[in-house]
Design a protein around this motif. Structure first.
Motif, short mmCIF file in Angstrom:
data_model
loop_
_atom_site.label_atom_id
_atom_site.label_comp_id
_atom_site.label_asym_id
_atom_site.label_seq_id
_atom_site.Cartn_x
_atom_site.Cartn_y
_atom_site.Cartn_z
N ALA A 285 -2.03 13.43 17.47
CA ALA A 285 -1.95 12.03 17.08
C ALA A 285 -3.18 11.74 16.22
CB ALA A 285 -1.93 11.12 18.30
N ILE A 286 -2.96 11.28 15.01
CA ILE A 286 -4.02 11.02 14.05
C ILE A 286 -4.23 9.52 13.91
CG2 ILE A 286 -4.81 11.36 11.67
CD1 ILE A 286 -4.50 13.97 13.25
N ILE A 287 -5.48 9.07 14.02
CA ILE A 287 -5.80 7.68 13.72
C ILE A 287 -6.41 7.66 12.32
CG2 ILE A 287 -7.03 5.60 14.43
CD1 ILE A 287 -4.84 6.56 16.37
N TRP A 288 -5.68 7.06 11.40
CA TRP A 288 -6.05 7.06 9.99
C TRP A 288 -6.80 5.77 9.64
CZ3 TRP A 288 -5.99 10.33 5.93
CH2 TRP A 288 -6.05 9.81 4.64
N LEU B 162 -0.76 8.13 13.00
CA LEU B 162 0.14 9.01 12.26
C LEU B 162 0.53 10.21 13.12
CD1 LEU B 162 -1.84 9.23 8.87
CD2 LEU B 162 -0.23 7.45 9.58
N VAL B 163 1.79 10.60 13.00
CA VAL B 163 2.28 11.83 13.62
C VAL B 163 3.10 12.57 12.56
CG1 VAL B 163 3.62 12.89 15.47
CG2 VAL B 163 2.38 10.75 15.89
N THR C 157 0.85 -1.19 0.00
CA THR C 157 0.00 0.00 0.00
C THR C 157 0.88 1.24 0.00
OG1 THR C 157 -1.70 -1.15 1.29
CG2 THR C 157 -1.82 1.24 1.24
N ALA C 158 0.48 2.25 -0.74
CA ALA C 158 1.18 3.53 -0.73
C ALA C 158 0.17 4.66 -0.67
CB ALA C 158 2.06 3.68 -1.97
N ARG C 159 0.41 5.61 0.20
CA ARG C 159 -0.46 6.78 0.33
C ARG C 159 0.39 8.04 0.22
NH1 ARG C 159 -3.57 3.59 -0.85
NH2 ARG C 159 -5.20 2.60 0.41
N VAL C 160 0.01 8.91 -0.69
CA VAL C 160 0.76 10.13 -0.94
C VAL C 160 0.02 11.31 -0.31
CG1 VAL C 160 1.68 11.69 -2.68
CG2 VAL C 160 1.72 9.22 -3.07
N PHE C 161 0.68 12.00 0.63
CA PHE C 161 0.12 13.17 1.30
C PHE C 161 0.83 14.45 0.88
CE2 PHE C 161 -1.15 10.40 5.18
CZ PHE C 161 -2.26 9.94 4.49
N ASN C 162 1.95 14.30 0.16
CA ASN C 162 2.77 15.47 -0.20
C ASN C 162 3.25 16.25 1.02
OD1 ASN C 162 2.63 15.05 -3.05
ND2 ASN C 162 0.53 15.86 -3.01
N ALA C 163 3.43 15.53 2.12
CA ALA C 163 3.95 16.12 3.36
C ALA C 163 4.46 14.98 4.23
CB ALA C 163 2.87 16.93 4.09
N GLY C 164 5.23 15.33 5.27
CA GLY C 164 5.96 14.32 6.01
C GLY C 164 5.22 13.69 7.17
N LEU C 165 5.55 12.41 7.42
CA LEU C 165 5.05 11.66 8.58
C LEU C 165 6.24 11.14 9.35
CD1 LEU C 165 2.15 9.62 6.89
CD2 LEU C 165 1.93 11.69 8.30
#
Length: 381
Positions: free
Chosen positions: A83-86, A69-70, A47-55
């Motif tokens: 803290a994000i629950i994706w 995710l942080v 799986t790959a997810r592109v957010f165009n920003a860092g995790l």
């Protein structure tokens, strides 16, 4: 004096974090552009997810579709205090937890979320909205050390070197005086019954029972100080793997209380009954001396792993009370996952991000040895 200029390579992707799921069947990589999930055994991207920003941190919940995710890196996707629950099945944020200080780590189970701050651990119910359940004070914990199962929550104590063990069914807290210096690594076995700890000295690894908090064993990685990168029990709990900045993967035997406390390392072949192991015979007759490292139990096998060749990094970015932003300091290396009882995966982050596969096999005189079976640079798959 080092006069070399800092090397900036903004056009190259970098892995900011690496973590395995509970059974190490998959590992997830936090990138400066999103995240990727790989199958551990083959290093094939799933799986790959592109957010165009860092995790700066991504943590999986078993084999479920939820990930913690942080934000991190030079251009974080989320603020450092969230803290994000994706929910990856829906491709959107499921829950958000905001704190007053920067998040240093997150652990998730089916029923709880543990958010690790520099000096505390906050526990929430895994529901919408996330309900606060408990708060525990800790010593400085910039590494975000914490382990969570359905039965136990483990994290540093209020005093350096101590470990707090919370039995979640009763909320009872036990204190283990594990080391005399600050903790560097914590790890629970797959069933939660064993706890391995290492301090910032990195010479001794101690193994405890979580139910009784009794020390079961002590293993020596080496005599020189080292930064422990990763600790991980084998699926059965009979072995413990360790990596450090010395660039070596060590494997130790672990006494199993349910089998009478045997401390014999795994051996196969007709010669195993009489063969001498590295762990018990490193010093020969000197091991009978009751002082110094001579009587200690060392790993029964070890082998080098790749630290990679990383460019010089700029100074870490800092936010929220001068706390380093996740993913902007030295990249993590040597993260261990056991695919099965005889197969280990070691993964590193950074720009020179590598995956290595090691297997345990029978060597000379029936001794069990660890060898590298394969490797690859996984960025750009």
């Amino acid at each position: 004096m080092n006069t070399r200029p800092v090397i900036e390579t903004p056009n190259e992707h970098a892995a900011l974090s690496v973590t395995f799921n509970d059974d190490a069947s998959r590992f997830v990589v936090g990138l400066d552009s999103g995240f990727c999930i790989f199958l551990s055994n083959s290093c094939q991207i799933q799986t790959a997810r592109v957010f165009n920003a860092g995790l700066g941190l991504v943590q999986m919940m078993g084999n479920a579709n939820y990930l913690a995710l942080v934000g991190g890196g030079r251009s974080p996707k989320f603020p450092q205090n969230k803290a994000i629950i994706w929910d990856d099945s829906k491709g959107k944020i499921g829950l958000e937890i905001a704190t007053l200080t920067a998040v240093r780590g997150v652990q998730i189970s089916k029923s709880r979320i543990a958010v690790v701050l520099q000096n505390s651990v906050r526990v929430y119910a895994f529901q919408k909205p996330p309900t606060p359940l408990a708060r525990y004070e800790t010593a400085d914990n910039l590494l975000g050390l914490c382990c969570l199962t359905e039965k136990y929550l483990v994290f540093p104590g209020r005093t350096a070197g101590q470990v707090q063990v919370v039995q979640l069914a009763t909320d009872s807290v036990s204190i283990i005086p594990a080391h005399s210096s600050s903790l560097r690594a914590l790890q629970l076995s797959s069933n939660g019954e064993l706890l391995a700890t290492a301090s910032e000295k990195g010479t001794i690894i101690r193994i405890f029972s979580t139910s009784s908090c009794a020390k079961l064993a002590e293993r020596r990685r080496g005599s020189e100080f080292a930064n422990i990168y990763s600790l991980r029990f084998s699926p059965s709990g009979n072995m413990l793997a360790c990596t450090s900045d010395k660039g070596s993967l060590h494997i130790f035997d672990v006494p199993n209380p349910r089998k009478g406390g045997s401390t014999n390392p795994p051996q196969t072949g007709s010669g195993s009954a009489n063969s001498n192991t590295e762990g018990n015979n490193k010093w020969g007759i000197l091991r009978n001396i009751p002082f110094g490292p001579f009587s200690d139990v060392y790993s029964f096998t070890s082998t080098p792993f790749e630290l990679g060749e990383e460019p010089l990094l700029p100074s870490p970015a800092r936010q929220l009370g001068d706390t380093p932003v996740l993913g902007t300091s030295r990249p993590m290396k040597g993260v261990i996952g056991w695919v099965d009882e005889s197969t280990l995966i070691v993964v590193g982050a950074g720009q020179d991000a590598r995956w290595e596969k090691f297997v345990l096999r029978e060597g000379e005189e029936g001794r069990t040895v660890v060898i590298r079976e394969g490797w690859k640079k996984y960025l750009g798959n």
